[in-house]
Design an enzyme around this catalytic site. Structure first.
Site, PDB file in Angstrom:
ATOM      1  N   SER A 259       0.859  -1.187   0.000  1.00  9.14           N
ATOM      2  CA  SER A 259       0.000   0.000   0.000  1.00  9.14           C
ATOM      3  C   SER A 259       0.888   1.228   0.000  1.00  9.14           C
ATOM      4  O   SER A 259       2.030   1.188   0.482  1.00  9.14           O
ATOM      5  CB  SER A 259      -0.894   0.020   1.241  1.00  9.14           C
ATOM      6  OG  SER A 259      -1.532   1.276   1.391  1.00  9.14           O
TER       7      SER A 259
ATOM      8  N   TYR B 223      -1.905  -1.281  10.230  1.00 10.64           N
ATOM      9  CA  TYR B 223      -1.895  -1.487   8.777  1.00 10.64           C
ATOM     10  C   TYR B 223      -0.616  -0.909   8.174  1.00 10.64           C
ATOM     11  O   TYR B 223       0.079  -1.560   7.391  1.00 10.64           O
ATOM     12  CB  TYR B 223      -3.126  -0.822   8.172  1.00 10.64           C
ATOM     13  CG  TYR B 223      -3.253  -0.964   6.678  1.00 10.64           C
ATOM     14  CD1 TYR B 223      -3.816  -2.104   6.117  1.00 10.64           C
ATOM     15  CD2 TYR B 223      -2.842   0.059   5.815  1.00 10.64           C
ATOM     16  CE1 TYR B 223      -3.957  -2.236   4.746  1.00 10.64           C
ATOM     17  CE2 TYR B 223      -2.979  -0.063   4.447  1.00 10.64           C
ATOM     18  CZ  TYR B 223      -3.532  -1.202   3.908  1.00 10.64           C
ATOM     19  OH  TYR B 223      -3.667  -1.320   2.553  1.00 10.64           O
TER      20      TYR B 223
ATOM     21  N   LYS C 261       2.228  -3.347   6.458  1.00 11.25           N
ATOM     22  CA  LYS C 261       2.438  -3.198   5.022  1.00 11.25           C
ATOM     23  C   LYS C 261       3.871  -2.763   4.718  1.00 11.25           C
ATOM     24  O   LYS C 261       4.458  -3.164   3.702  1.00 11.25           O
ATOM     25  CB  LYS C 261       1.429  -2.205   4.436  1.00 11.25           C
ATOM     26  CG  LYS C 261       0.011  -2.736   4.352  1.00 11.25           C
ATOM     27  CD  LYS C 261      -0.091  -3.925   3.405  1.00 11.25           C
ATOM     28  CE  LYS C 261      -1.535  -4.300   3.112  1.00 11.25           C
ATOM     29  NZ  LYS C 261      -1.654  -5.403   2.131  1.00 11.25           N
TER      30      LYS C 261
END
Length: 263
Positions: free
Chosen positions: A144, A157, A161
């Site tokens: 991401s 997150y 990532k």
């Protein structure tokens, strides 16, 4: 451009909806056979049957949780049994988070670590020997933009990532001797069902104009002033996994409409 993917075997996780489904369709359009993994069995089976019918390829559904060793073992066994191996792995399964570092419990950190990082580690351990036996292959990890440009509300997150991106770099260096290329893709805003669901929830009590909400998000974050469609991202992903990208090794590609604020 012929990507020479006809008859290749592609393993995709998170394949029943959104980016994963669009990528599955794009590979199928090139004549690749698919092993599709996701948790929701009914939706997955429906997607696999439709893709096989529309594109004339084999599409095997494997309902499992890739965040578990049992789920990964199921995928590896299915790839071996149904296709005798695999040529491409697209690690796509993942989800956003919402917490603060001070408040998030260990269990939440561990669950995202298993989903975003250990799933990719375990799938590599299981599928790389099968790829080597076929002469090589490609692995693409879907991280991401948040791996390098974090959003404040989802630190878990962001961190996991970022770890996935670093895993890709190390794995690329380790596997290129076996003719297996590993790269990372860092998408920006992609109009998935999750974005639409969230926008509808956030605007339910203020008139319900979820489209205007999403336009505001795009205007704020992306110079292109819109979300990408999953199909736009899929085209780039399929190219990266093909032999036409044969010199791409250990790289990270931002497909973000200009959202990244640095060079």
């Amino acid at each position: 451009m012929d990507l020479n993917l006809r008859g290749k075997v592609v393993v995709l996780t998170g394949a029943s909806v959104g980016i994963g489904l669009a990528v599955a369709e794009a590979f199928a359009a090139e004549g690749a056979n698919l092993l599709l993994a996701a948790r929701q069995e009914d939706r997955l089976r429906e997607a696999a049957a439709r893709i096989a019918r529309e594109f004339g390829v084999s599409a095997v559904p494997v309902a499992c949780d890739v965040a578990t060793t049992a789920g990964v073992d199921k995928i590896v066994a299915a790839a071996s049994t149904n296709f005798g191996g695999a040529d491409v792995l697209f690690n796509n399964a993942g989800t956003g988070s919402n917490e603060t570092i001070m408040d998030a419990p260990d269990e939440k950190w561990q669950s995202y670590w298993d989903l975003h990082v250990m799933a990719a580690v375990r799938l590599a351990r299981g599928l790389v020997p099968l790829m080597k036996a076929r002469g090589g292959g490609a692995i693409l990890n879907n991280a991401s933009i948040c791996a390098t440009q974090p959003l404040g509300y989802e630190p878990i997150y962001n961190v996991t990532k970022a770890a996935l991106m670093m895993l890709s770099k190390n794995l690329a260096n380790e596997l290129i001797k076996d003719n297996i290329r590993v790269n990372t893709i860092n998408p920006g805003l992609v109009l998935t069902p999750d974005w639409i669901k969230t926008a509808k929830e956030l605007t339910r009590d203020s008139g319900g104009d979820w489209e205007a909400h999403l336009q505001h998000v795009a205007d704020e974050h992306a110079p292109i002033r819109r979300f990408a469609t999953p199909a736009e991202l899929a085209s780039f992903i399929v190219f990266l996994c093909s032999e036409r990208a044969s010199y791409s090794v250990g790289s990270t590609y931002f497909v973000d409409g200009g959202m990244l604020k640095t060079v």
